[in-house]
Write a protein that holds these residues in place. Structure first.
Motif, PDB file in Angstrom:
ATOM      1  N   TRP A   1      33.881  39.711  36.052  1.00 55.22           N
ATOM      2  CA  TRP A   1      34.917  38.708  35.950  1.00 55.22           C
ATOM      3  C   TRP A   1      34.027  37.807  37.617  1.00 55.22           C
ATOM      4  O   TRP A   1      34.384  36.566  37.705  1.00 55.22           O
ATOM      5  CB  TRP A   1      36.272  38.092  35.815  1.00 55.22           C
TER       6      TRP A   1
ATOM      7  N   THR B   1      32.928  34.349  38.974  1.00 57.10           N
ATOM      8  CA  THR B   1      33.602  33.369  37.631  1.00 57.10           C
ATOM      9  C   THR B   1      34.190  32.435  38.032  1.00 57.10           C
ATOM     10  O   THR B   1      35.750  32.370  38.809  1.00 57.10           O
ATOM     11  CB  THR B   1      34.595  33.993  36.294  1.00 57.10           C
TER      12      THR B   1
ATOM     13  N   SER C   1      39.786  31.141  30.129  1.00 57.45           N
ATOM     14  CA  SER C   1      40.022  32.364  30.500  1.00 57.45           C
ATOM     15  C   SER C   1      38.134  32.538  29.699  1.00 57.45           C
ATOM     16  O   SER C   1      38.291  33.498  28.528  1.00 57.45           O
ATOM     17  CB  SER C   1      40.721  32.740  29.407  1.00 57.45           C
TER      18      SER C   1
ATOM     19  N   LYS D   1      34.958  34.725  30.584  1.00 58.96           N
ATOM     20  CA  LYS D   1      34.166  35.457  31.823  1.00 58.96           C
ATOM     21  C   LYS D   1      32.876  34.852  32.215  1.00 58.96           C
ATOM     22  O   LYS D   1      32.167  34.297  31.155  1.00 58.96           O
ATOM     23  CB  LYS D   1      33.744  36.564  31.313  1.00 58.96           C
TER      24      LYS D   1
ATOM     25  N   LEU E   1      41.748  34.610  33.823  1.00 56.08           N
ATOM     26  CA  LEU E   1      41.537  36.366  35.084  1.00 56.08           C
ATOM     27  C   LEU E   1      42.098  37.357  34.055  1.00 56.08           C
ATOM     28  O   LEU E   1      41.739  38.286  33.024  1.00 56.08           O
ATOM     29  CB  LEU E   1      41.489  37.024  36.369  1.00 56.08           C
TER      30      LEU E   1
END
Length: 150
Positions: A18, A21, A28, A30, A39
């Motif tokens: 991730w 990002t 939420s 990725k 995350l």
């Protein structure tokens, strides 16, 4: 350094996926956007499976004005609390950004030992891996372990 193994290693590897990002409050997804809870939710979905609860909308202050420990209580309801001495890579870190404030930041312990680090979505930045320096470490109020994949 305690090398991650088993589920802890999967959690750390997934969280590292991730990195980069962008930070987006309540997101939420990725690559598209996540906040610290987003995350953790994404890692949960990838490693454990379906999220156990629907997360209601929340403000960036985490109910700080009301003194509600929403984030800490939510973690305690879904994860197993562990002591600082038992923490290992893949465990969830809950932070209190100011001594008298509610807990309102999460991270995933990535490395322990001489160069500890954690992965988190940091407001104004993105998902990143940061050194777990003394200023960060002293803000940790709880450590939690994810449940084993069911």
């Amino acid at each position: 350094m305690r090398a991650p193994s088993g589920q802890g290693a999967r959690i750390v590897a997934t969280a590292r996926g991730w990195i980069g990002t962008p930070y987006v409050h309540q997101a939420s997804c990725k690559g598209a956007g996540a906040d610290c809870l987003g995350l953790v939710r994404g890692v949960w979905r990838d490693v454990i499976g379906r999220e156990p609860v629907e997360v209601p909308p929340y403000t960036p202050d985490w109910a700080e004005a009301r003194g509600e420990e929403a984030l800490l209580n939510g973690a305690a309801a879904l994860l197993r609390r562990v002591g600082a001495d038992a923490a290992r890579p893949g465990d969830l870190l809950v932070f209190r950004m100011r001594r008298s404030a509610v807990a309102k930041h999460l991270g995933i312990l990535a490395e322990t030992g001489a160069a500890p680090s954690f992965i988190h979505a940091y407001s104004g930045h993105a998902v990143l891996e940061s050194p777990l320096t003394p200023p960060w470490a002293r803000r940790i109020v709880a450590y939690f372990r994810f449940p084993e994949r069911g």
